[in-house]
Design an enzyme around this catalytic site. Structure first.
Site, short mmCIF file in Angstrom:
data_model
loop_
_atom_site.label_atom_id
_atom_site.label_comp_id
_atom_site.label_asym_id
_atom_site.label_seq_id
_atom_site.Cartn_x
_atom_site.Cartn_y
_atom_site.Cartn_z
N GLY B 93 0.85 -1.18 0.00
CA GLY B 93 0.00 0.00 0.00
C GLY B 93 0.88 1.23 0.00
N ASP B 208 -11.74 3.81 5.04
CA ASP B 208 -11.32 3.40 3.69
C ASP B 208 -12.12 2.19 3.24
OD1 ASP B 208 -9.88 3.53 1.37
OD2 ASP B 208 -8.14 2.44 2.14
#
Lengths: 181, 931
Positions: B93, B208
């Site tokens: 990520g 998220d």
């Protein structure tokens, strides 16, 4: 013993860079927001990009800016390099197997690769332009990567408004030709 | 620019200036190279075309689509992170790498998904936040949420999080491959909403939510990944902040993109996007406000559509459209109040009942607040937005609470949670801004208070608590006047509401008020307040009741009631351990307090054992190394110093002082406490020069924080006076001590610093004794005595010191019997002290020896000297000056006893120590020189 004469350039106080950064950051962000609000569908990541940029500036404390305008020049250049770096990384890791699984879904992955290719094409065109006319390339950088208007570019570069307009017209034609080729 | 224009541009511009029809002729003439000519013509053609080389915003879109650059460093398989062994990389990520990792847990192999952050947590604040978030996440248990197993920091200082490893496909892939119909999709979505709602009730926001974080297993079980992780990983220190909170633009709510306050409504927005995607196959988050059904019509036949089952537009139009649009409202307050409400509407829809999605109700006014303040500095607006949104949530919570009035329990629980949230927000939000842009805390509190007072929708009790919280914030900012106004207002409002004395709200208000009174030198009033509260505390097991007991312990200690103080603190600790568990921050904080209290009460053994354990726990749990921790280090240092463990003292002072300095640049009121303690240690171990520079720093620090006219400054000044006397400079010492005494005489009583006043009197008495001004010395010593006698329980050592000085004066005046009586009384007092300090005992013995000498009882005197010397040797071997003094005193007794050889030996022994003669008393110097 007398101190040797120091070069006139002064070292920049890190805090001062921070303040300068936040000033520019807000302007860049505001401008990016304003510009995009006129555009069609937008999913911008300006903030993250600007922060990435700060990472670099933060690592280059020796940089000092005589005037905030100078910072725009630098910021635009750095953002351009960031985009190219990101694109190159993504292309390089294309064959990297399952590394993208958690961050991107299938369609995102395709989009990421296409975008990376496009970004690299833009970078190449800009390099060609810079070889032909460095100031015109700078005008493009300031327009695309710092979101400055022609008036602001005029102020930043300290040249006549008509010069910037001419630079832009040449650059626009040049880049279109390069990108369409 | 000085560079020459490129011919290509020259030709292009020259041709442009001509009519298009004249251009070929111009080029025929000026451009003979056919390649160049083709280039120029291509440029002219491109110029004539209206489109831009790149559309507006293309750069940002490209950057977003490409994603963040990859970090090249990746740990190889087999590396260890905390207790886990890495197997392979699962994903990367922006700010972290995810590994498949394992550990052996009681013989079984546990498989986890381990997220390793790329950046360390450097500031105490960032560490605190990480620790707190992580604990909250570990406690979040729900069958549809992938469990957080543990978090920690690896050897290189990078935080990691271990999560339940889930195998499944994303919810969008799942519905597509299983070809689920609309109802099945809605049912699946409802499960997602309920899981999100459960997390929200624990005040954890996902931040998220997107299909790749919503997995469905083979068995059709929903598992939400990465709950709260975005926040955990994005918390960073303000100074070096380089990354914005992680989120995925396509699912991000407007407030997320604008850097606004992230709330549960942010997740509701993402759920709206997800629902839209589940029912139409397309992301509906384009900011156009278009209904999902309109997406279906325009996208039908589109190659991008991922919907396999054609979903008829008519099924979606109407209620489902309304539901998605309500979830996607740009204004957080207009969305569903909770994910649970969204699930309710889905359930209603499935059951064929009317849904609640309806046009905006208009009670939420955060937007207006912000608009009203837009005239201010841009950055302040961002911060105010955060505050007002938080207030908005409070209002919202209050409204929910009123709606569910029958659930009386949940009302206060929710309100408390909200207030905690606001406090944290206020405290941490400013860390997100560059230093020079942070609005002043006073301005923020004032603004927030104004809104809290004026908002008609606010529940009266919530309003009172809000004001109380703001008062607490003002107090923590050192703004006591504002704090008092706010706290008193809150108390008054609560009183008018007539809430029960044992209610958590009332106790919290009393604790706030008491803390304020105590910290503004009105400890007695605070004491009375807490005493009145005491009967109501027994049955209440809340954070407030623990704090109330702690405060009462403090005020009792200030009143000199050591016994009640420690009893109460012990009760507070037991309560905290029972209510929160021994590893809880509250229990640790209470233990810290009790340890520090014991140290203040001179119960050094107890203090040492409590503080050693607490400090170890603190380190093990990786709690933030804050002020409180530094103070524990100081108290442990003092305890060990007084227990005579002189070799184990210094590292504690070093660590504590360095920590205090790192907490705040420049003057800091908490710093002096450590510096003065360290100086006392250095003085006792005769490192006078170091002691002096440490005290200089303490003094200048205190002066810049408090000014000269303050007890804290006076204490540092008095300590310096004592040091100067030890360095045989009575004149300078007198100036320092008198200045300290002057301040203490005016302020000690009100501030509860009577013992310090008495100590300064005693120090001046010593100085006067050295100057042979016996009358003044005697009067000063006499004034110091009652205070120490009154507090003999904790000030036994000082009492003995005072008696000893009294005895020395008596002896100097030729009253040997009185001197002997005082010395004996001093030694008796010391026998009652838990750990009699050698530094008090030795002078008493030396005094006895001198009295015995004056009475020609040489043998007895020598026995006394032997004891004193042995005691010094065993407790403070570094004290060469003190030892030299004792040896020279012994030599004088030996000479008087006619033991000339012994006397010579003693002097030789003293000389061998090579103490700086300037540091010896005039009498000792003479003894040394005579030989």
């Amino acid at each position: 013993m007398d101190e040797p004469q120091q070069p006139v350039e002064r070292m920049t106080d890190p805090l001062e860079t921070d303040a300068l950064f936040s000033q520019v950051y807000d302007r860049l962000k505001a401008m990016a927001g304003k510009r995009l609000s006129h555009g069609p569908r937008s999913t911008l990541d300006t903030t993250a990009l600007v922060h990435d940029l700060y990472l670099r500036i933060g690592n280059n404390r020796e940089l000092s800016f005589a005037h905030p305008n100078q910072f725009f020049t630098y910021a635009a250049r750095a953002m351009r390099h960031l985009l190219a770096d990101r694109a190159r990384d993504r292309m390089r890791l294309r064959a990297g197997g399952d590394w993208m699984r958690t961050t991107l879904t299938g369609s995102d992955y395709r989009l990421a690769l296409d975008s990376a290719e496009e970004a690299l094409a833009v970078e190449e065109a800009l390099q060609r332009l810079a070889e032909t006319d460095a100031r015109a390339a700078q005008v493009v950088e300031l327009t695309w990567f710092a979101g400055l208007s022609q008036d602001q570019i005029t102020e930043t570069l300290g040249v006549a408004r008509s010069t910037v307009a001419r630079d832009w017209r040449f650059a626009r034609a040049f880049l279109k030709q390069q990108l369409d080729a | 620019m000085t560079t020459r224009t490129h011919p290509l541009r020259e030709l292009f511009e020259a041709a442009l200036a001509l009519e298009p029809s004249d251009r070929p002729a111009f080029l025929d003439q000026h451009c003979t190279d056919p390649r160049q000519r083709a280039q120029v013509e291509a440029l002219l053609a491109a110029d004539a075309d209206e489109t831009e080389p790149l559309p507006a915003g293309a750069v940002d879109r490209l950057a977003e689509a490409i994603g963040p650059a990859k970090n090249p460093e990746t740990l190889p398989a087999g590396s260890r992170v905390g207790p886990f062994e890495l197997i392979k990389v699962l994903g990367e990520g922006g700010s972290s790498t995810v590994f498949h990792a394992v550990r052996d847990s009681e013989g079984a192999t546990q498989h986890v998904a381990l997220k390793l952050m790329r950046r360390g947590l450097y500031s105490p604040e960032a560490q605190r936040l990480f620790g707190r978030e992580q604990r909250a996440l570990v406690q979040l248990r729900h069958p549809n949420i992938a469990r957080m197993i543990e978090g920690g920091v690896n050897e290189s200082g990078l935080p990691y999080i271990a999560l339940e490893l889930v195998s499944g496909s994303t919810i969008t892939d799942f519905v597509r491959t299983r070809d689920l119909d609309l109802r099945a999709r809605q049912r699946l979505f409802s499960v997602v909403c309920l899981a999100v709602d459960a997390a929200h009730r624990a005040l954890i926001v996902h931040r998220d939510l997107k299909p790749s974080n919503v997995l469905v297993t083979e068995d059709g079980e929903v598992k939400l990944l990465d709950f709260g992780i975005a926040k955990l990983l994005s918390e960073d220190d303000g100074e070096n902040r380089t990354q914005m909170p992680a989120f995925t633009p396509a699912y991000a709510a407007p407030e997320q993109r604008d850097g606004g306050a992230i709330t549960t409504a942010t997740d509701v927005y993402a759920l709206g996007v997800l629902l839209g995607e589940l029912i139409t196959g397309e992301r509906v988050n384009d900011g156009s406000g278009r209904t999902p059904s309109s997406w279906i019509s325009t996208q039908s036949g589109s190659e991008r559509s991922v919907v396999v089952t054609p979903i008829a537009r008519r099924h979606v139009r109407g209620d489902l459209d309304a539901i998605v649009l309500k979830a996607l409202d740009a204004d957080p307050s207009q969305r569903y109040a909770s994910a649970g409400r969204l699930a309710d509407d889905i359930e209603r829809l499935l059951a064929g009942r009317p849904v609640s999605a309806h046009p905006p109700s208009g009670w939420y006014r955060t937007r207006k607040f912000v608009l009203r303040h837009k005239g201010g500095v841009a950055s302040t607006v961002a911060f105010l937005l955060a505050i007002f949104s938080a207030l908005g949530i409070a209002l919202w919570q209050a409204r929910i609470a009123r709606e569910q009035a029958h659930l009386a329990r949940s009302e206060s629980t929710r309100a408390n949670a909200t207030l905690g949230f606001i406090t944290d927000l206020l405290k941490t939000a400013s860390a997100d801004l560059p230093k020079d842009q942070r609005p002043t805390p006073e301005a923020l509190v004032e603004e927030a208070a104004k809104n809290a007072r004026e908002d008609p929708d606010l529940d009266p009790l919530v309003r009172a608590q809000l004001l109380l919280t703001l008062g607490e914030i003002a107090r923590s900012n050192g703004d006591n006047a504002d704090a008092e106004t706010l706290i008193n207002e809150a108390v008054e409002r609560e009183r008018k509401l007539g809430i029960a004395p044992s209610s958590p709200e009332w106790i919290a208000a009393m604790v706030s008020k008491g803390n304020l009174l105590h910290s503004t030198n009105r400890s007695r009033e605070a004491d009375a307040l807490m005493q009145a509260l005491l009967p109501d505390l027994e049955s209440v097991d809340t954070e407030g009741s623990v704090s109330a007991l702690m405060l009462y312990g403090v005020t009792r200690a200030y009143a000199g009631d050591a016994i009640t103080a420690s009893t109460v603190a012990t009760r507070a600790l037991a309560k905290a351990q029972r209510v929160f568990g021994p590893d809880s921050p509250d229990a640790i904080e209470t233990a810290t307090f009790l340890g520090q209290l014991c140290s203040n009460l001179r119960r050094y053994r107890e203090a040492e054992s409590i503080l050693e354990e607490t400090i170890a726990r603190w380190r093990r749990l990786q709690l933030p190394f804050n002020e409180q921790f530094a103070r524990s280090l100081f108290h442990l240092a003092v305890s060990r110093h007084r227990l005579g463990k002189l070799t184990e003292v210094e590292p504690l002072y070093h660590e504590g002082i360095a920590l205090m300095r790192s907490i705040q640049d420049g003057p800091f009121h908490r710093l002096s406490q450590g510096l003065v303690g360290y100086a006392l240690f250095l003085t006792e171990t005769e490192r006078f020069d170091e002691a002096q520079s440490v005290l200089d720093e303490a003094l200048s620090n205190d002066i810049s924080v408090y000014g000269k006219d303050h007890v804290s400054t006076a204490i540092a000044e008095d300590t310096r006076g004592a040091l100067q006397l030890a360095m045989q400079d009575p004149a300078t010492a007198e100036a320092s001590t008198r200045s300290a005494l002057d301040v203490l005489q005016r302020h000690a009583k009100a501030a509860g610093y009577e013992p310090e006043l008495a100590l300064a009197q005693l120090h001046l008495a010593r100085i006067k004794l050295a100057q042979r001004n016996y009358n003044e010395a005697a009067s000063l010593q006499a004034s110091s005595l009652p205070e120490f006698e009154h507090r003999a329980g904790t000030r036994g050592a000082e009492l003995a010191d005072s008696l000893c000085v009294g005895g020395e004066i008596a002896l100097a005046r030729g009253d040997a019997p009185a001197a002997m009586a005082q010395a004996d009384r001093g030694l008796t007092v010391l026998q009652g002290v838990e750990v009699p300090p050698a530094s008090s005992e030795i002078p008493c013995r030396a005094l006895r020896a001198n009295v015995l000498l004056s009475q020609q009882r040489h043998e007895d005197a020598l026995v006394e000297m032997k004891g004193a010397i042995a005691r010094l040797k065993s407790t403070n071997p570094e004290a060469r000056v003190a030892m030299t003094g004792l040896l020279l005193q012994r030599s004088r007794i030996e000479r008087a006893a006619g033991k000339t050889a012994d006397a010579t030996n003693s002097i030789a022994e003293a000389r061998q120590l090579a103490a700086n003669p300037d540091l010896l008393s005039p009498e000792d110097r003479t003894t040394l020189q005579v030989e």
